[in-house]
Design a protein around this motif. Structure first.
Motif, short mmCIF file in Angstrom:
data_model
loop_
_atom_site.label_atom_id
_atom_site.label_comp_id
_atom_site.label_asym_id
_atom_site.label_seq_id
_atom_site.Cartn_x
_atom_site.Cartn_y
_atom_site.Cartn_z
N HIS A 7 0.82 -1.22 0.00
CA HIS A 7 0.00 0.00 0.00
C HIS A 7 0.85 1.26 0.00
CE1 HIS A 7 1.05 -0.49 4.22
NE2 HIS A 7 0.69 0.76 4.44
N ALA A 8 2.06 1.18 0.57
CA ALA A 8 2.90 2.36 0.72
C ALA A 8 3.95 2.49 -0.38
CB ALA A 8 3.60 2.33 2.08
N GLY A 9 4.14 1.44 -1.17
CA GLY A 9 5.16 1.48 -2.20
C GLY A 9 6.55 1.66 -1.62
N SER A 10 6.83 1.02 -0.49
CA SER A 10 8.05 1.31 0.27
C SER A 10 9.00 0.12 0.38
CB SER A 10 7.67 1.79 1.67
OG SER A 10 6.79 0.89 2.32
N LEU A 11 8.90 -0.84 -0.53
CA LEU A 11 9.81 -1.98 -0.51
C LEU A 11 11.08 -1.66 -1.28
CD1 LEU A 11 10.35 -5.03 0.09
CD2 LEU A 11 9.29 -5.51 -2.13
N GLY A 12 12.22 -2.12 -0.78
CA GLY A 12 13.45 -2.09 -1.54
C GLY A 12 14.24 -0.80 -1.43
N LEU A 13 15.40 -0.81 -2.07
CA LEU A 13 16.30 0.34 -2.08
C LEU A 13 15.58 1.57 -2.62
CD1 LEU A 13 19.24 1.24 -1.60
CD2 LEU A 13 19.68 0.68 -4.01
N GLY A 14 15.62 2.65 -1.86
CA GLY A 14 14.90 3.86 -2.24
C GLY A 14 13.46 3.89 -1.78
N LYS A 15 12.98 2.76 -1.22
CA LYS A 15 11.60 2.65 -0.72
C LYS A 15 10.61 3.16 -1.77
CE LYS A 15 10.96 3.52 3.66
NZ LYS A 15 10.92 4.20 4.98
N ASP A 16 10.72 2.60 -2.98
CA ASP A 16 9.94 3.11 -4.12
C ASP A 16 9.58 1.97 -5.06
OD1 ASP A 16 8.70 4.96 -5.80
OD2 ASP A 16 10.55 5.38 -6.90
#
Length: 250
Positions: free
Chosen positions: A154-163
């Motif tokens: 929902h937040a689009g916050s996975l991975g390097l850059g949280k994007d």
């Protein structure tokens, strides 16, 4: 059924190292649908191993990759404590999303070519793994996915850059999916759950949706949040999906 649960392979990874994949499968001869199981941020802990064994015992060839193989030695398990949680959360946003996706492809390739697998594939995951199971299901070979309290979608916050682009890519989802959330889960609040479900409706996804009266990690059979009754119910939804979709004819 009786299973074999002491196997692992080490697949070459893009960083020049290896990704250890643990294999759980029925001990009898035969070929079974394949399930790629993604763990929490703690890697292949005892509860994850028991979950994998439980799935395999229902007639599936289950593969469990170590999600942080670029950063931790093969076989590393992070503890369910503050230090382990901090390390797991830090690695979740240190690893590029493309690397998570490459791991999923490697895991699916491995299962598809395994002598004990029919080639009909599903994914399942909890927490971080729920998100990874969803992303792996964007692969057209995956027929079904069970995503238990998946974080960060929902937040689009996975991975390097949280994007990450998980919501944006939902239109590519062809697999039939199961989403299960705890209503008291602070990691995926009501607004986040509503956003995911609205997007599923927008793209016309084939999905099943459940919200239960539980906290985060209620499937983990260690600690105060475990709910045995909900474990049985939620995994029952998963097995119903897998049995219907993976055993169907092409």
């Amino acid at each position: 059924m009786i299973i074999s649960s002491d196997e692992f392979v080490e697949l070459p990874s893009a960083d020049g190292g290896v990704m250890r994949v643990h294999v759980f499968r029925p001990a009898i001869k035969g070929r079974f649908p394949g399930v790629l199981l993604f763990s929490e941020i703690y890697q292949v802990t005892a509860p994850i191993r028991r979950l994998a064994a439980y799935i395999a015992g229902h007639g599936y060839c289950v593969a469990v990759p170590e999600v942080y193989h670029e950063y931790e030695a093969p076989g590393t398990v992070l503890a369910y404590d503050t230090a382990g949680t901090d390390r797991g959360n830090a690695l979740k946003i240190a690893k590029p999303v493309a690397a998570f996706d490459a791991d999923a492809t490697a895991g699916l390739d491995f299962l598809a070519g395994h002598a004990a697998c029919t080639g009909r594939l599903a994914t399942v995951g909890v927490c971080l793994g729920g998100h990874l199971a969803y992303r792996a299901a964007l692969d057209p070979r995956v027929l079904a996915a069970a995503c238990f309290y998946p974080t960060d979608i929902h937040a689009g916050s996975l991975g390097l850059g949280k994007d990450d682009d998980s919501l944006a890519r939902m239109a590519d989802l062809k697999a039939e999916t199961l989403f299960v959330f705890g209503r008291a889960d602070p990691h995926v609040p009501f607004a986040g759950r509503a956003l995911i479900r609205a997007r599923l409706e927008e793209v016309g996804a084939r999905y099943e949706w459940h919200e239960v009266n539980a906290a985060h990690a209620f499937l983990r059979d260690e600690g105060p949040r475990y709910d045995a009754a909900l474990f049985a119910q939620a995994t029952g939804w998963m097995f119903a999906l897998f049995q219907r979709v993976l055993s169907a004819s092409d």
